[in-house]
Motif scaffolding. Sequence first.
Motif, PDB file in Angstrom:
ATOM      1  N   HIS A  25      37.523  47.929  41.823  1.00 42.52           N
ATOM      2  CA  HIS A  25      38.075  49.011  40.995  1.00 42.52           C
ATOM      3  C   HIS A  25      39.420  48.527  40.464  1.00 42.52           C
ATOM      4  O   HIS A  25      40.348  48.282  41.219  1.00 42.52           O
ATOM      5  CB  HIS A  25      38.219  50.297  41.816  1.00 42.52           C
ATOM      6  CG  HIS A  25      36.888  50.850  42.194  1.00 42.52           C
ATOM      7  ND1 HIS A  25      36.241  51.791  41.443  1.00 42.52           N
ATOM      8  CD2 HIS A  25      36.063  50.565  43.222  1.00 42.52           C
ATOM      9  CE1 HIS A  25      35.074  52.073  41.997  1.00 42.52           C
ATOM     10  NE2 HIS A  25      34.938  51.335  43.072  1.00 42.52           N
ATOM     11  N   TYR A  26      39.474  48.395  39.132  1.00 43.92           N
ATOM     12  CA  TYR A  26      40.618  47.778  38.482  1.00 43.92           C
ATOM     13  C   TYR A  26      40.943  48.541  37.215  1.00 43.92           C
ATOM     14  O   TYR A  26      40.073  48.765  36.368  1.00 43.92           O
ATOM     15  CB  TYR A  26      40.249  46.317  38.176  1.00 43.92           C
ATOM     16  CG  TYR A  26      41.238  45.501  37.415  1.00 43.92           C
ATOM     17  CD1 TYR A  26      42.583  45.446  37.778  1.00 43.92           C
ATOM     18  CD2 TYR A  26      40.831  44.725  36.351  1.00 43.92           C
ATOM     19  CE1 TYR A  26      43.480  44.661  37.083  1.00 43.92           C
ATOM     20  CE2 TYR A  26      41.710  43.917  35.655  1.00 43.92           C
ATOM     21  CZ  TYR A  26      43.042  43.891  36.020  1.00 43.92           C
ATOM     22  OH  TYR A  26      43.931  43.104  35.346  1.00 43.92           O
ATOM     23  N   ARG A  27      42.191  48.975  37.102  1.00 47.76           N
ATOM     24  CA  ARG A  27      42.660  49.734  35.938  1.00 47.76           C
ATOM     25  C   ARG A  27      41.792  50.959  35.675  1.00 47.76           C
ATOM     26  O   ARG A  27      41.335  51.210  34.574  1.00 47.76           O
ATOM     27  CB  ARG A  27      42.747  48.837  34.703  1.00 47.76           C
ATOM     28  CG  ARG A  27      43.779  47.742  34.890  1.00 47.76           C
ATOM     29  CD  ARG A  27      44.050  46.982  33.629  1.00 47.76           C
ATOM     30  NE  ARG A  27      45.146  46.044  33.883  1.00 47.76           N
ATOM     31  CZ  ARG A  27      45.439  45.033  33.110  1.00 47.76           C
ATOM     32  NH1 ARG A  27      44.744  44.804  32.023  1.00 47.76           N
ATOM     33  NH2 ARG A  27      46.435  44.249  33.418  1.00 47.76           N
ATOM     34  N   ASN A  28      41.542  51.713  36.751  1.00 48.42           N
ATOM     35  CA  ASN A  28      40.768  52.964  36.723  1.00 48.42           C
ATOM     36  C   ASN A  28      39.324  52.786  36.259  1.00 48.42           C
ATOM     37  O   ASN A  28      38.706  53.732  35.784  1.00 48.42           O
ATOM     38  CB  ASN A  28      41.465  54.024  35.855  1.00 48.42           C
ATOM     39  CG  ASN A  28      42.807  54.405  36.428  1.00 48.42           C
ATOM     40  OD1 ASN A  28      42.975  54.469  37.645  1.00 48.42           O
ATOM     41  ND2 ASN A  28      43.772  54.641  35.571  1.00 48.42           N
ATOM     42  N   TRP A  87      34.155  47.804  38.143  1.00 46.73           N
ATOM     43  CA  TRP A  87      33.653  46.565  37.581  1.00 46.73           C
ATOM     44  C   TRP A  87      32.352  46.197  38.269  1.00 46.73           C
ATOM     45  O   TRP A  87      31.947  46.820  39.248  1.00 46.73           O
ATOM     46  CB  TRP A  87      34.697  45.461  37.762  1.00 46.73           C
ATOM     47  CG  TRP A  87      35.840  45.594  36.803  1.00 46.73           C
ATOM     48  CD1 TRP A  87      36.743  46.609  36.743  1.00 46.73           C
ATOM     49  CD2 TRP A  87      36.187  44.708  35.767  1.00 46.73           C
ATOM     50  NE1 TRP A  87      37.630  46.399  35.740  1.00 46.73           N
ATOM     51  CE2 TRP A  87      37.323  45.227  35.114  1.00 46.73           C
ATOM     52  CE3 TRP A  87      35.668  43.505  35.323  1.00 46.73           C
ATOM     53  CZ2 TRP A  87      37.927  44.603  34.044  1.00 46.73           C
ATOM     54  CZ3 TRP A  87      36.289  42.875  34.257  1.00 46.73           C
ATOM     55  CH2 TRP A  87      37.408  43.418  33.625  1.00 46.73           C
ATOM     56  N   ASN A 127      40.231  47.528  45.869  1.00 52.35           N
ATOM     57  CA  ASN A 127      41.223  48.099  44.948  1.00 52.35           C
ATOM     58  C   ASN A 127      42.153  46.997  44.461  1.00 52.35           C
ATOM     59  O   ASN A 127      42.699  46.239  45.255  1.00 52.35           O
ATOM     60  CB  ASN A 127      42.020  49.192  45.658  1.00 52.35           C
ATOM     61  CG  ASN A 127      41.125  50.296  46.147  1.00 52.35           C
ATOM     62  OD1 ASN A 127      40.571  51.051  45.370  1.00 52.35           O
ATOM     63  ND2 ASN A 127      40.938  50.373  47.462  1.00 52.35           N
ATOM     64  N   TRP A 149      45.833  43.072  46.618  1.00 51.53           N
ATOM     65  CA  TRP A 149      44.528  43.729  46.664  1.00 51.53           C
ATOM     66  C   TRP A 149      44.349  44.368  48.034  1.00 51.53           C
ATOM     67  O   TRP A 149      44.872  43.883  49.030  1.00 51.53           O
ATOM     68  CB  TRP A 149      43.419  42.719  46.458  1.00 51.53           C
ATOM     69  CG  TRP A 149      43.334  42.117  45.101  1.00 51.53           C
ATOM     70  CD1 TRP A 149      44.366  41.852  44.243  1.00 51.53           C
ATOM     71  CD2 TRP A 149      42.150  41.663  44.462  1.00 51.53           C
ATOM     72  NE1 TRP A 149      43.872  41.265  43.101  1.00 51.53           N
ATOM     73  CE2 TRP A 149      42.521  41.130  43.204  1.00 51.53           C
ATOM     74  CE3 TRP A 149      40.819  41.643  44.819  1.00 51.53           C
ATOM     75  CZ2 TRP A 149      41.599  40.600  42.328  1.00 51.53           C
ATOM     76  CZ3 TRP A 149      39.899  41.106  43.933  1.00 51.53           C
ATOM     77  CH2 TRP A 149      40.291  40.599  42.699  1.00 51.53           C
ATOM     78  N   GLU A 171      47.126  47.275  39.042  1.00 50.65           N
ATOM     79  CA  GLU A 171      47.109  47.146  37.582  1.00 50.65           C
ATOM     80  C   GLU A 171      47.887  45.930  37.097  1.00 50.65           C
ATOM     81  O   GLU A 171      47.628  45.418  36.015  1.00 50.65           O
ATOM     82  CB  GLU A 171      47.648  48.416  36.931  1.00 50.65           C
ATOM     83  CG  GLU A 171      46.684  49.566  37.050  1.00 50.65           C
ATOM     84  CD  GLU A 171      47.008  50.702  36.095  1.00 50.65           C
ATOM     85  OE1 GLU A 171      47.622  50.450  35.045  1.00 50.65           O
ATOM     86  OE2 GLU A 171      46.614  51.823  36.418  1.00 50.65           O
ATOM     87  N   SER A 172      48.832  45.459  37.887  1.00 49.49           N
ATOM     88  CA  SER A 172      49.645  44.318  37.478  1.00 49.49           C
ATOM     89  C   SER A 172      48.879  42.995  37.536  1.00 49.49           C
ATOM     90  O   SER A 172      49.313  41.998  36.972  1.00 49.49           O
ATOM     91  CB  SER A 172      50.883  44.221  38.362  1.00 49.49           C
ATOM     92  OG  SER A 172      50.495  44.045  39.716  1.00 49.49           O
ATOM     93  N   TRP A 173      47.726  42.994  38.209  1.00 49.01           N
ATOM     94  CA  TRP A 173      46.927  41.772  38.325  1.00 49.01           C
ATOM     95  C   TRP A 173      46.183  41.527  37.016  1.00 49.01           C
ATOM     96  O   TRP A 173      45.738  42.464  36.359  1.00 49.01           O
ATOM     97  CB  TRP A 173      45.951  41.913  39.494  1.00 49.01           C
ATOM     98  CG  TRP A 173      45.209  40.659  39.805  1.00 49.01           C
ATOM     99  CD1 TRP A 173      45.644  39.616  40.561  1.00 49.01           C
ATOM    100  CD2 TRP A 173      43.906  40.313  39.356  1.00 49.01           C
ATOM    101  NE1 TRP A 173      44.686  38.649  40.612  1.00 49.01           N
ATOM    102  CE2 TRP A 173      43.595  39.051  39.877  1.00 49.01           C
ATOM    103  CE3 TRP A 173      42.965  40.948  38.557  1.00 49.01           C
ATOM    104  CZ2 TRP A 173      42.400  38.407  39.639  1.00 49.01           C
ATOM    105  CZ3 TRP A 173      41.761  40.314  38.318  1.00 49.01           C
ATOM    106  CH2 TRP A 173      41.484  39.047  38.854  1.00 49.01           C
ATOM    107  N   ASN A 174      46.004  40.276  36.634  1.00 45.29           N
ATOM    108  CA  ASN A 174      45.276  39.939  35.410  1.00 45.29           C
ATOM    109  C   ASN A 174      44.135  38.990  35.739  1.00 45.29           C
ATOM    110  O   ASN A 174      44.309  38.046  36.507  1.00 45.29           O
ATOM    111  CB  ASN A 174      46.196  39.276  34.377  1.00 45.29           C
ATOM    112  CG  ASN A 174      47.156  40.268  33.778  1.00 45.29           C
ATOM    113  OD1 ASN A 174      46.761  41.368  33.403  1.00 45.29           O
ATOM    114  ND2 ASN A 174      48.428  39.896  33.707  1.00 45.29           N
TER     115      ASN A 174
END
Length: 131
Positions: free
Chosen positions: A118-121, A124, A82, A65, A85-88
């Motif tokens: 901001h996560y996966r475009n 939140w 930021n 991050w 995208e690999s984070w879940n």
Amino acid sequence: MTRTADRMAFLALGLLAALAVTLPEKPATAQGNASSRSSQGASPGPFDLQLAIHEHFSAVLPAGWWIGPPQRWGDEVVVRVNIPESWNGNPTAAMMPTCPARNSPIWQATDRITLSPHYRNLSWAAHQCLP
């Protein structure tokens, strides 16, 4: 060795000798530097809120991050977080425990920090840090 190699080796040794003379044996801590400057009569520089926020969140956010430059809006600081995208997971929930402690010097410079993930475009839900 060739003449060029001898010259390069000589220059490298000279550079190492110069560094050995100018660098301290052990790196001083930031707190040690400040106290030694104060004891010598020099006042510490002004508090850099942007640097303090960057250092704090670099240390506490999950791996991968990163934050954008903090934006000041009156007494509030907005920080874009930021997330790769690999984070879940749930970004807002993951940010909640990352706020500065109540005794952090950051709170002397601001009343509120809003973390905007901001996560996966997608943007939140923001999380507000209060002292």
